[in-house]
Design an enzyme around this catalytic site. Sequence first.
Site, PDB file in Angstrom:
ATOM      1  N   ASP A 398       0.734  32.168 -62.274  1.00 58.68           N
ATOM      2  CA  ASP A 398       0.164  33.256 -61.541  1.00 58.68           C
ATOM      3  C   ASP A 398      -0.315  33.321 -60.071  1.00 58.68           C
ATOM      4  O   ASP A 398      -0.587  32.122 -59.748  1.00 58.68           O
ATOM      5  CB  ASP A 398      -1.270  33.545 -62.399  1.00 58.68           C
ATOM      6  CG  ASP A 398      -2.170  35.013 -62.136  1.00 58.68           C
ATOM      7  OD1 ASP A 398      -1.633  35.886 -62.151  1.00 58.68           O
ATOM      8  OD2 ASP A 398      -3.151  34.805 -61.193  1.00 58.68           O
ATOM      9  N   GLU A 451       4.935  34.202 -60.481  1.00 57.25           N
ATOM     10  CA  GLU A 451       4.573  35.695 -60.224  1.00 57.25           C
ATOM     11  C   GLU A 451       4.378  35.696 -58.642  1.00 57.25           C
ATOM     12  O   GLU A 451       3.399  35.022 -58.243  1.00 57.25           O
ATOM     13  CB  GLU A 451       3.209  36.104 -60.885  1.00 57.25           C
ATOM     14  CG  GLU A 451       2.836  37.609 -60.548  1.00 57.25           C
ATOM     15  CD  GLU A 451       1.572  37.705 -60.177  1.00 57.25           C
ATOM     16  OE1 GLU A 451       1.336  38.750 -59.735  1.00 57.25           O
ATOM     17  OE2 GLU A 451       0.950  36.842 -59.892  1.00 57.25           O
TER      18      GLU A 451
END
Length: 743
Positions: A398, A451
């Site tokens: 993330d 990401e």
Amino acid sequence: MTAPHPDADLDRILVGAHHDPHSFLGAHPTADGHTVVRALKPLARAVVAVRPSGERTRLTHERDGLFTGTLPGTAADHHLLVTYDDGVERIHHDGYRFPPTLGAIDLHLVSEGRHELLWRVLGSHVRTLDGVTGTSFAVWAPNAQGVRVIGDFNGWGAEHPMRSLGASGVWELFVPDVGAGTRYKYEIHTRDGRLLQKADPLARAAETPPATASVVHTSAYAWGDAAWMATRGGEDCHGRPMSVYEVHLPSWRPGLGYRQLAGELPAYVTELGFTHVEFMPVMEYPFGGSWGYQVTGFFAPTSRLGGPDDFRYLIDSLHAAGIGVILDWVPAHFPKDDFALARFDGEPLYEPADPRRAHHPDWGTLEFDHGRREVRNFLVASAVHWCTEFHVDALRVDAVASMLYLDYSRPDGAWSPNEHGGHQNLDAVAFLQELTDTVRRTAPGALTIAEESTAWPGVTRPTYETGDDGFGGLGFDLKWNLGWMHDTLDYLARDPVHRAWHHDEITFSLVYAHSEHYLLPLSHDEVVHGKGALVSKLPGDWWRRRATLRALYAYMWAHPGKQLLFMGQEFAQGEEFDHDAGPQWRVLDEGWPSHADHRGVRTLVGDLNARYRATPALWELDSDPAGFSWIDASHAEANVLSFVRRDRAGRPLAVVANFSPVVRTGYRVGLPDAPVWREVLNTDDEAYGGSGVGNDRVIRAGRTPWHGRTRSAALTLPPLAVVWLEPAEGAAHDLEEDDLDDH
């Protein structure tokens, strides 16, 4: 008689500020050939030392729970009989007679930040030493004056001070008679004299929030996925199908735990045909509204849904169904909760000391100090832990962009440049390279997915290949294509009459589609914080919104790259994500006015996955530009685009998208050289809730040159729809070439 002792040592022991309590507590020889025994039992009424021979010596309470006595002879083997206020006499083994449970090699690797199996030496571990079973505790707290382990086994009191293992910064203690299920924390005496109670950063289980204690855990799970694990690394991920269903586990079916989910989720994902599930973070977190993205337990699955072995059972069940498991993993930042990592030993430890680097301006959290080797080790070991101990098949990392840039979300003057004067975070680059290389080496077949929302070059380039920017690649296997997501949704959110002036939004992603290895996400991020569900973003009445959504999905599944869809969007729910209520399952019930429409979209998603997996042209050459070619990217005024995908053998699949609400008859499309084609997917099919406009079973591609190709066919393009065409194998043998006219 009782042997004397230094008052300074006792004072430091009692306040929890002694670096070596083993030198004071336990059994120690005296100058006159006897043994002095000291036991810290603050809650005890009486303590008796018992030799193996049965000889008993009552210890004298001196003060504040310290009991002392002298045993004849030099043998240090003894146990304690401890009486509490309930009058029951209990046997305690003396934990201060055992050597450290970490060896010199372990401590060296910890100090160097190279212990890839860190969770096996730090944290809590049930073990047997010299015939005595208990739990060893070890924690990294280099700035502490003293550390005690407190828990439900000692009344959360001062009974168990830990010893410092030198320059490593590790504190350690073996506590006899403590077993699995025990709740505990570390009480840290800071350099400025404060006492902090902290959860174990390496705990493998935790209490259910809002409780915050760590829990001693020993896995008893017997895996059944040996065949899966043996083969998961045998194929290049870029040349095989990958279709991901993103799930927020606590709310997918509210109220179900890991084991109950194992009875429903694999069957549902199998029915829809996805190859993988991706779980929003399951690592323990205190605030449910963070959806797991503010992690406090980097080695423990959330106890909201069961224990660690229950989570293993869920993963095992998914593997048994042929479904891979991806976990969201958050190494960029962590919350400021007092019980967790923030200023862990009283000073910045996991976070940078410079507040300009430590505080994340967007999320109210703290960033990790990726330049500190022990912190990098902690995070890399966490990644390896999930991929090995829990058999996870991929980690989606993330917020990579927030790590890569020192000025991420920071105005001028609120950040400091790197040593070269640039805004790149060199420490984070090195960390990410170490992460991807280590996961690839230690967990064969496990993938890393970034990401990353910027144009940072080489996110999926190998770390050993240096780009024009002077940086090596970051080494990820896949990168989320957030540019595709934003451009595509922006285009489709416009009324069709305006799309002609924004045609580049729907075609631009193909300019860079092979610059990285991409995954196309329609994730939870697009259906939260007032953004609405996917179908609600689209213009027009209910029919047009659903039709556009179906077209989006077919375009997405045909576009180069893998794909991800968030739960609830597979059946076009109209409400945005609610982390308490979960998907809007009720819209599928027969009593819901538009249930057939929602079921139609779900049927389409299942058919897309089935056709995708059965069509190598859609995945074999994902990373090769030879697998894609435009038929026509420029018919902006009609809102139409068309392209061809090919597999390694050259077999084509033609894709034609009509993003206008107009039925276009006789629309000529240039096709590869096959003379006969068939429509294998049409998002306007009545089975999906469409109007049923389509093409004949046999589509003849005559020798009318079009779009730079020698053959073409006149098609009927349904409104707001995508059709897939493939050569009709064998049909051409039944037709004479002269029969293939241009109509």
